[in-house]
Design an enzyme around this catalytic site. Sequence first.
Site, PDB file in Angstrom:
ATOM      1  N   TYR A  28      33.700  17.283  62.934  1.00  0.00           N
ATOM      2  CA  TYR A  28      32.745  16.572  62.090  1.00  0.00           C
ATOM      3  C   TYR A  28      32.289  15.279  62.767  1.00  0.00           C
ATOM      4  CZ  TYR A  28      30.686  14.775  57.779  1.00  0.00           C
ATOM      5  OH  TYR A  28      29.819  14.294  56.842  1.00  0.00           O
ATOM      6  N   GLU A  61      39.364  23.020  56.077  1.00  0.00           N
ATOM      7  CA  GLU A  61      39.416  24.375  56.616  1.00  0.00           C
ATOM      8  C   GLU A  61      40.496  24.555  57.679  1.00  0.00           C
ATOM      9  OE1 GLU A  61      36.171  23.705  54.310  1.00  0.00           O
ATOM     10  OE2 GLU A  61      36.317  22.689  56.247  1.00  0.00           O
ATOM     11  N   VAL A  84      39.113  11.982  59.233  1.00  0.00           N
ATOM     12  CA  VAL A  84      38.547  11.699  57.925  1.00  0.00           C
ATOM     13  C   VAL A  84      38.440  10.174  57.817  1.00  0.00           C
ATOM     14  CG1 VAL A  84      38.734  12.056  55.436  1.00  0.00           C
ATOM     15  CG2 VAL A  84      39.750  13.722  57.009  1.00  0.00           C
ATOM     16  N   HIS A  91      36.235  11.479  47.531  1.00  0.00           N
ATOM     17  CA  HIS A  91      36.320  12.686  48.356  1.00  0.00           C
ATOM     18  C   HIS A  91      37.315  12.497  49.500  1.00  0.00           C
ATOM     19  CE1 HIS A  91      35.076  16.484  50.055  1.00  0.00           C
ATOM     20  NE2 HIS A  91      34.790  15.902  51.208  1.00  0.00           N
ATOM     21  N   ASN A 115      50.397  17.733  63.440  1.00  0.00           N
ATOM     22  CA  ASN A 115      49.286  17.255  62.631  1.00  0.00           C
ATOM     23  C   ASN A 115      48.631  16.054  63.291  1.00  0.00           C
ATOM     24  OD1 ASN A 115      47.477  16.325  60.741  1.00  0.00           O
ATOM     25  ND2 ASN A 115      48.951  16.228  59.060  1.00  0.00           N
TER      26      ASN A 115
END
Length: 183
Positions: A28, A61, A84, A91, A115
């Site tokens: 993203y 996802e 993020v 959100h 992670n």
Amino acid sequence: MAGQESHHVLEPPSFDEKVRLLIVVAPYYKDIADSLVAGARAVAAKAGADVDLVEVPGALEIPPAIAMASRMADYDGFVALGCVIRGETTHYDTVCNDSSRGLTMLGLSGVCIGNGILTVETRAQAEVRADPAGQDKGGGAAAAALHLVALSRKWARRRKGIGFKPEGGAFRIAGEGEGSGSA
């Protein structure tokens, strides 16, 4: 202040057999994702691991993609990468919590996952954490996956007795009859 703290980093594990890792990245924020991937690939290469890469639309996802790959493909471990950045709505909290929860649930079921999904307040924080020459969180996630793969392989060689099966032994069959008295 985090920049002044000293952290202990485990020595990288070594492997007798080649490790296969899958990096699952949400690009993203493409530049940040590329830095995370570069760090992960460098750590995997030092360990002699084979690496494949797949991209997914976003951080939510990543856990489903890893779950599918853990069931359908032949990988030893997984590296989850993405970023993020907090925005103006809630959100951010949903994406951070649900992606983390999904990875944790997979890990608790025995999937070896590192992670490296960054959850940050600003782009500047993400850039420092993603930079392989900086905090190298992508490399750290790959290292975590490799350590879990090493533990998995170590413990896979040990067998506990299961149910009525004695550890390392054969079943004894009760009663008399023809043939062997054990199975």
